[in-house]
Motif scaffolding. Structure first.
Motif, PDB file in Angstrom:
ATOM      1  N   ASP A 217      -7.315   0.727   1.826  1.00  0.00           N
ATOM      2  CA  ASP A 217      -7.938   0.137   0.701  1.00  0.00           C
ATOM      3  C   ASP A 217      -7.410  -0.727  -0.139  1.00  0.00           C
ATOM      4  O   ASP A 217      -6.250  -0.434  -0.640  1.00  0.00           O
ATOM      5  CB  ASP A 217      -8.694   1.417  -0.106  1.00  0.00           C
ATOM      6  CG  ASP A 217      -9.572   0.933  -1.204  1.00  0.00           C
ATOM      7  OD1 ASP A 217      -9.491  -0.083  -2.106  1.00  0.00           O
ATOM      8  OD2 ASP A 217     -10.372   1.626  -1.617  1.00  0.00           O
TER       9      ASP A 217
ATOM     10  N   ARG B 127     -11.977  -2.303   2.185  1.00  0.00           N
ATOM     11  CA  ARG B 127     -11.991  -0.987   2.403  1.00  0.00           C
ATOM     12  C   ARG B 127     -12.506  -0.519   3.780  1.00  0.00           C
ATOM     13  O   ARG B 127     -13.620  -0.993   4.431  1.00  0.00           O
ATOM     14  CB  ARG B 127     -12.755  -0.169   1.526  1.00  0.00           C
ATOM     15  CG  ARG B 127     -12.601   1.224   1.597  1.00  0.00           C
ATOM     16  CD  ARG B 127     -13.301   2.126   0.474  1.00  0.00           C
ATOM     17  NE  ARG B 127     -13.243   3.562   0.974  1.00  0.00           N
ATOM     18  CZ  ARG B 127     -12.470   4.414   0.443  1.00  0.00           C
ATOM     19  NH1 ARG B 127     -11.318   3.732  -0.516  1.00  0.00           N
ATOM     20  NH2 ARG B 127     -12.454   5.659   0.861  1.00  0.00           N
TER      21      ARG B 127
ATOM     22  N   ALA C 258      -4.267   5.895   3.536  1.00  0.00           N
ATOM     23  CA  ALA C 258      -4.276   7.398   3.771  1.00  0.00           C
ATOM     24  C   ALA C 258      -4.918   7.932   4.795  1.00  0.00           C
ATOM     25  O   ALA C 258      -5.648   7.170   5.651  1.00  0.00           O
ATOM     26  CB  ALA C 258      -4.995   8.077   2.332  1.00  0.00           C
TER      27      ALA C 258
ATOM     28  N   LEU D 203       0.822  -1.163  -0.088  1.00  0.00           N
ATOM     29  CA  LEU D 203       0.003  -0.027   0.103  1.00  0.00           C
ATOM     30  C   LEU D 203       0.928   1.217  -0.200  1.00  0.00           C
ATOM     31  O   LEU D 203       2.053   1.314   0.626  1.00  0.00           O
ATOM     32  CB  LEU D 203      -0.954  -0.044   1.339  1.00  0.00           C
ATOM     33  CG  LEU D 203      -1.745  -1.428   1.350  1.00  0.00           C
ATOM     34  CD1 LEU D 203      -2.553  -1.017   2.800  1.00  0.00           C
ATOM     35  CD2 LEU D 203      -2.631  -1.408   0.569  1.00  0.00           C
ATOM     36  N   ARG D 204       0.292   2.421  -0.552  1.00  0.00           N
ATOM     37  CA  ARG D 204       0.872   3.605  -0.621  1.00  0.00           C
ATOM     38  C   ARG D 204      -0.144   4.802  -0.336  1.00  0.00           C
ATOM     39  O   ARG D 204      -1.272   4.635  -0.325  1.00  0.00           O
ATOM     40  CB  ARG D 204       1.646   4.086  -1.986  1.00  0.00           C
ATOM     41  CG  ARG D 204       2.977   3.101  -1.967  1.00  0.00           C
ATOM     42  CD  ARG D 204       4.135   3.589  -2.865  1.00  0.00           C
ATOM     43  NE  ARG D 204       5.229   2.847  -2.945  1.00  0.00           N
ATOM     44  CZ  ARG D 204       5.688   1.933  -3.865  1.00  0.00           C
ATOM     45  NH1 ARG D 204       4.744   1.494  -4.667  1.00  0.00           N
ATOM     46  NH2 ARG D 204       6.684   1.259  -3.948  1.00  0.00           N
ATOM     47  N   GLY D 205       0.146   5.876  -0.120  1.00  0.00           N
ATOM     48  CA  GLY D 205      -0.544   6.968   0.065  1.00  0.00           C
ATOM     49  C   GLY D 205       0.206   7.996   0.990  1.00  0.00           C
ATOM     50  O   GLY D 205       1.320   7.738   1.367  1.00  0.00           O
TER      51      GLY D 205
ATOM     52  N   GLU E  20      -7.577  -0.497  -4.263  1.00  0.00           N
ATOM     53  CA  GLU E  20      -6.912   0.735  -4.753  1.00  0.00           C
ATOM     54  C   GLU E  20      -5.372   0.759  -4.277  1.00  0.00           C
ATOM     55  O   GLU E  20      -4.551   1.702  -4.436  1.00  0.00           O
ATOM     56  CB  GLU E  20      -7.713   1.904  -4.317  1.00  0.00           C
ATOM     57  CG  GLU E  20      -8.810   2.167  -4.846  1.00  0.00           C
ATOM     58  CD  GLU E  20      -8.955   2.612  -6.184  1.00  0.00           C
ATOM     59  OE1 GLU E  20      -7.941   3.061  -6.714  1.00  0.00           O
ATOM     60  OE2 GLU E  20      -9.894   1.953  -6.838  1.00  0.00           O
ATOM     61  N   ARG E  21      -5.106  -0.263  -3.344  1.00  0.00           N
ATOM     62  CA  ARG E  21      -3.697  -0.260  -2.799  1.00  0.00           C
ATOM     63  C   ARG E  21      -3.295   1.214  -2.080  1.00  0.00           C
ATOM     64  O   ARG E  21      -2.255   1.796  -2.304  1.00  0.00           O
ATOM     65  CB  ARG E  21      -2.638  -0.550  -3.728  1.00  0.00           C
ATOM     66  CG  ARG E  21      -2.839  -1.979  -4.145  1.00  0.00           C
ATOM     67  CD  ARG E  21      -1.747  -2.621  -4.937  1.00  0.00           C
ATOM     68  NE  ARG E  21      -2.084  -2.448  -6.243  1.00  0.00           N
ATOM     69  CZ  ARG E  21      -1.086  -2.610  -7.242  1.00  0.00           C
ATOM     70  NH1 ARG E  21       0.010  -3.593  -7.133  1.00  0.00           N
ATOM     71  NH2 ARG E  21      -1.479  -2.386  -8.603  1.00  0.00           N
ATOM     72  N   LEU E  22      -4.348   1.358  -1.045  1.00  0.00           N
ATOM     73  CA  LEU E  22      -4.191   2.752  -0.711  1.00  0.00           C
ATOM     74  C   LEU E  22      -3.986   2.887   0.819  1.00  0.00           C
ATOM     75  O   LEU E  22      -4.961   2.090   1.497  1.00  0.00           O
ATOM     76  CB  LEU E  22      -5.296   3.665  -0.928  1.00  0.00           C
ATOM     77  CG  LEU E  22      -5.364   5.137  -0.462  1.00  0.00           C
ATOM     78  CD1 LEU E  22      -4.276   6.178  -1.095  1.00  0.00           C
ATOM     79  CD2 LEU E  22      -6.825   5.632  -0.982  1.00  0.00           C
TER      80      LEU E  22
END
Length: 570
Positions: A509, A404, A516, A382-384, A512-514
């Motif tokens: 998520d 999510r 945040a 994941l990134r964000g 979405e590989r999120l």
């Protein structure tokens, strides 16, 4: 004796100072003068009486040394640190566990490079010794073979299977009152019935598979039951093979090509292996100057690598069933269309050559690509704005109820604080537990017990209702709940995780590989401007040295080559 084909670095002119003093010592050890011209092989033995993981290695070393002598080499047994998470994790809030990995590497360098030995065979066992030995192989770049030394037999309690994972989970369930202490005591008496590593697909067995998938272990050697006939045959074969590798000058950096790392990442993904493999593989790549971004490979290859085997704890299959179905070699046979088949290996042949006669004994345990256990990535990067570099989640192999999750943050700087809050009822459904200060510099060495918090949340019945973020690491046995680990940059260095406050809305998520937090860049910068580094932990000894000199997680968290000592936040 194998015919000598090239000069050996361990040999010095007869009658010279180094030849003379070595000959004097070795004659006193019963080594004939004629043997001084033979290949000198380090038998890297991380033996220890502290844990079952290492208790059998002295017996293994003896068999290996006999095989090396029979092949025309001279074995020299050397020892290293032998960290076991369940034993070594007691002190310094677990900070010795990852820090010991680099100590293993340095132990090997001192003994092998100092003595200018010609090759080495590493007896791989528990979580940190495997990558520590691989890192040394990449750093020293002398002919090296990894020998997986097997998993432990597990037992039964009250008519049900019990292993060390069950004890780990049970201990935290007992903390929350879900499991009677007497049951936990009974489980602990039966969980381990012999030597070897944890019997699930934790970090140790995952890294044993990595050794073979990288091409650094003999085909068909992982996983394997400790001290079984198959394992001892592999040990003898390794003793023979290493002597030939020395004469052929087949070195780790000849094998650790980009395709080899891609193959290893595919293998980890295909068995839903340990998250810890990412940083360990990256550390090997960094030590070997291989120029490989392992985290990028997990990100890139995850969506296209199906899960072909579900071994406990990620699935219901046992490690024994996985071995009987063909183990890593059968897994790679099934994965062949996705692999770099031209990658070289310790056999002197390619992956394709090694797989030519491989068979899958049970296609229900190790499935073909067209009929996988799961098509969802088992490990998701994941990134964000909370993880500008990375965060890792073990997504599992089933259909997740929640992909999510958005909820208010509840922040802690230690596992003890988080568990106390759980007991007091302050952790509620819908929250995102943030456990920070557990990274490689802040922990230090990723100590801090994030895994304990995960299992305690599960024991409280909140596993599907609470998410957890940490800049620390998780035990390779953890596969529960929505848990993001190794968030980077870490909080102790001013990473965004350290800027989060109670009540901030955090979103995880998977699709979405999120990862945040609902804060603008300006708000994050405002908090960063007023941020102060937490006081560093441990001001003496090995942990101080590690904390001051360890590099960033995306580079594998290895000891930096040349950099002024920097405190967390400095």
């Amino acid at each position: 004796m194998t015919e000598r084909r090239r000069p050996l670095r361990s040999n010095f002119p007869r009658g010279s100072y180094l030849w003379s003093v070595r000959n004097a010592h070795w004659r006193a050890l019963g080594i004939p003068e004629a043997d001084c011209e033979k290949p000198k092989i380090a038998v890297v033995n991380s033996s220890s009486e502290l844990a079952a993981c290492f208790s059998h290695l002295d017996r293994v070393a003896q068999v290996l040394k006999d095989a090396i002598r029979a092949a025309g080499g001279v074995p020299f047994e050397i020892r290293t640190a032998a960290p076991s998470d369940f034993i070594t994790g007691a002190g310094a809030r677990g900070a010795y566990m990852l820090a010991a990995r680099d100590l293993v590497t340095n132990d090997i360098e001192v003994a092998v490079e100092g003595a200018q030995l010609d090759g080495m065979v590493c007896l791989t066992s528990c979580d940190k010794t495997v990558p520590g030995q691989l890192m040394a192989a990449a750093r020293l770049n002398i002919p090296t073979l990894m020998v997986p030394c097997g998993y432990q037999p597990s037992g039964e309690w009250q008519g049900r299977h019990v292993d060390i994972e069950d004890v780990f989970i049970g201990a935290m369930h007992a903390v929350t009152g879900k499991l009677p202490v007497d049951d936990l005591v009974g489980m602990s008496r039966e969980a381990i019935r012999g030597p070897g590593v944890c019997s699930g697909m934790g970090t140790a067995n995952s890294m044993h598979i990595v050794c073979e998938a990288l091409g650094m272990a003999l085909p068909g050697s992982a996983p394997v039951a400790a001290l079984g006939d198959k394992m001892m045959a592999d040990v003898r074969a390794a003793g023979t093979r290493i002597v030939h590798m020395v004469w052929d000058d087949l070195k780790p950096r000849d094998i650790l090509v980009p395709g080899a790392f891609a193959n290893a990442v595919r293998a980890v993904l295909a068995v839903g292996g340990s998250l810890n493999c990412a940083k360990h593989l990256q550390a090997v790549a960094t030590e070997g100057d291989c120029g490989v971004d392992v985290y990028g490979l997990f990100d890139q290859l995850g969506p296209t690598t199906p899960v072909l085997a579900g071994v406990r704890p990620v699935g219901e299959q046992t490690i024994e069933a996985f071995e009987a179905a063909g183990g890593c070699r059968a897994l790679m046979k099934q994965l062949a269309p996705l692999l770099d088949l031209g990658a070289p290996t310790v056999t002197g042949a390619t992956v394709a050559d090694n797989l030519r006669h491989a068979e899958v004994a049970d296609a229900e345990v190790i499935r073909p690509i067209g009929r996988p256990v799961s098509t969802h990535p088992a490990i998701v990067l994941l990134r964000g704005n909370l993880a500008p570099e990375s965060g890792l989640i073990k997504a599992g192999i089933g259909e997740r109820k929640v992909r999510r999750f958005t909820g208010p943050a509840l922040c802690f700087w230690s596992s003890d604080e988080a568990i106390a809050a759980l007991r007091d009822g302050r952790i509620q459904p819908g929250q995102v537990v943030v456990m920070r200060g557990a990274g490689v510099r802040g922990g230090p060495a990723m100590g801090g017990g994030a895994s304990r918090v995960v299992f305690a949340i599960d024991g409280a019945g909140l596993g599907d209702q609470v998410a957890l973020l940490t800049d620390g690491h998780l035990s390779g046995l953890v596969c529960k709940g929505l848990v993001v680990a190794e968030v980077a940059p870490e909080a102790a260095l001013g990473g965004p995780l350290g800027l989060v406050r109670d009540g901030d809305l955090v979103t995880i998520d998977l699709d979405e590989r999120l990862l945040a937090v609902d804060l603008s860049d300006a708000e994050l910068q405002q908090r960063r401007d007023s941020w102060q580094a937490p006081p560093p932990q441990y001001d003496r000894g090995w942990l101080q040295q590690y904390r001051r000199m360890v590099g960033p997680l995306p580079k594998g968290a290895v000891m930096v080559r040349s950099e002024a000592p920097v405190e967390p936040g400095g």
